[in-house]
Motif scaffolding. Structure first.
Motif, PDB file in Angstrom:
ATOM      1  N   UNK A   1      44.226  42.821  35.007  1.00 19.80           N
ATOM      2  CA  UNK A   1      43.859  43.326  36.329  1.00 19.80           C
ATOM      3  C   UNK A   1      42.727  42.454  36.870  1.00 19.80           C
ATOM      4  N   UNK A   2      42.877  42.046  38.123  1.00 19.89           N
ATOM      5  CA  UNK A   2      41.908  41.159  38.756  1.00 19.89           C
ATOM      6  C   UNK A   2      41.516  41.734  40.108  1.00 19.89           C
ATOM      7  N   UNK A   3      40.223  41.737  40.393  1.00 22.40           N
ATOM      8  CA  UNK A   3      39.716  42.187  41.685  1.00 22.40           C
ATOM      9  C   UNK A   3      39.427  40.962  42.547  1.00 22.40           C
ATOM     10  N   UNK A   4      39.972  40.927  43.747  1.00 24.65           N
ATOM     11  CA  UNK A   4      39.844  39.759  44.614  1.00 24.65           C
ATOM     12  C   UNK A   4      39.315  40.145  45.990  1.00 24.65           C
TER      13      UNK A   4
ATOM     14  N   UNK B   1      42.794  33.714  33.665  1.00 22.52           N
ATOM     15  CA  UNK B   1      41.973  33.366  34.834  1.00 22.52           C
ATOM     16  C   UNK B   1      40.494  33.503  34.540  1.00 22.52           C
ATOM     17  N   UNK B   2      39.686  32.894  35.393  1.00 24.48           N
ATOM     18  CA  UNK B   2      38.233  32.951  35.285  1.00 24.48           C
ATOM     19  C   UNK B   2      37.640  33.612  36.524  1.00 24.48           C
TER      20      UNK B   2
ATOM     21  N   UNK C   1      45.712  35.070  42.905  1.00 24.35           N
ATOM     22  CA  UNK C   1      44.910  35.074  41.677  1.00 24.35           C
ATOM     23  C   UNK C   1      44.948  33.662  41.107  1.00 24.35           C
ATOM     24  N   UNK C   2      43.789  33.029  41.041  1.00 29.84           N
ATOM     25  CA  UNK C   2      43.686  31.648  40.570  1.00 29.84           C
ATOM     26  C   UNK C   2      43.533  31.627  39.051  1.00 29.84           C
TER      27      UNK C   2
ATOM     28  N   UNK D   1      36.831  36.299  43.027  1.00 29.77           N
ATOM     29  CA  UNK D   1      37.760  36.796  42.015  1.00 29.77           C
ATOM     30  C   UNK D   1      36.980  37.269  40.786  1.00 29.77           C
ATOM     31  N   UNK D   2      37.266  38.484  40.333  1.00 28.38           N
ATOM     32  CA  UNK D   2      36.642  39.007  39.125  1.00 28.38           C
ATOM     33  C   UNK D   2      37.725  39.563  38.207  1.00 28.38           C
TER      34      UNK D   2
END
Length: 272
Positions: free
Chosen positions: A79-82, A28-29, A233-234, A34-35
């Motif tokens: 791990x992604x922060x949204x 993902x980007x 999560x994109x 989204x981070x």
């Protein structure tokens, strides 16, 4: 929220393959809601991996295996922060103009049923693109029931409507077909979705994005009748599943193939 993702995809071959190449769209980007805090993609056996960007701006990793192998396992962890942006996707590079996404593909080519669905949604809308997209989301979900195991990667939008069932991939293809027929640019999105209390999954998720003048790209998760939230999560986008597919490849030898996917999507805060 913080979302933890762990996915393992294993291909087993009837006889050893002596060469394979895989196109991976698994990373993902960052964008406005989204981070990516951490992300790792690995293969077993290990091969040569080269990373670039494709025409849609997705991260494209090409994996080359040039030795005998009767299994291939792709492991993804991250791990992604949204945050919830009401489905609006901002802060991303857009290498292609929105009008490009009016183009139909073999998987999204409309039939009479889809044309009628689009016409009915357009007639019932208030004339705005946003209202049309919401009406299309509900109309497609009404027309195509959610049913696992009855369709496959090559099922077209027209076939899904004719069957009246499918999974998120089929809902997305029908939405894209109808939206484009109605003059609304739309694209396929692959990614992940977290459900509270249900961390075991058999596959990743898919939804659509439509271009709304004044807002930009807005997501529509047709299977769940919602715009994407902080639970989404994109990862990648394209004209259809084939162009945003997490894994596509070719091999030499190997005979019959079996596939096993193990996926866990967890609330990162709950794991701390």
């Amino acid at each position: 929220m913080r979302i933890l993702i762990r996915q393992e995809t294993t291909y087993r071959y009837e006889t050893p393959a002596n060469y394979s190449v895989q196109a991976l769209r698994l990373r993902p980007l960052d964008h406005a809601s989204q981070k990516v805090l951490s992300w790792r993609v690995a293969s077993s056996p290990a091969g040569t991996m080269r990373e670039s960007r494709d025409a849609y701006g997705n991260v494209l990793q090409m994996l080359y295996l040039e030795k005998l192998h009767d299994t291939l396992t792709l492991s993804v962890s991250g791990e992604v922060e949204t945050c919830d942006a009401g489905g609006v996707v901002g802060g991303m590079a857009e290498p292609l103009p929105a009008v490009f996404y009016l183009r139909q593909t073999e998987l999204t080519a409309p039939n009479d049923a889809i044309r009628n669905l689009a016409a009915a949604a357009k007639a019932a809308s208030d004339g705005t693109a946003l209202d049309l997209a919401h009406r299309l989301m509900d109309a497609v979900r009404d027309a195509v029931d959610y049913r696992i195991g009855e369709t496959h990667a090559a099922t077209t939008a027209a076939e899904a409507v004719a069957h009246h069932y499918g999974v998120c991939q089929d809902h997305t293809h029908v939405f894209l077909s109808a939206a484009r027929h109605a003059g609304l640019p739309a694209r396929y999105v692959s990614g992940y979705l977290w459900f509270e209390g249900d961390a075991e999954y058999e596959a990743s998720h898919a939804w659509a994005e439509a271009y709304i003048e004044g807002l930009g790209w807005v997501g529509f998760d047709v299977a769940n009748r919602i715009c994407p939230t902080e639970a989404h999560v994109r990862v990648a986008c394209g004209l259809d599943y084939l162009e945003a597919s997490p894994v596509r490849g070719r091999r030499r030898g190997g005979g019959e193939e079996t596939l096993e996917v193990r996926l866990k999507v967890d609330d990162g805060a709950a794991q701390q």
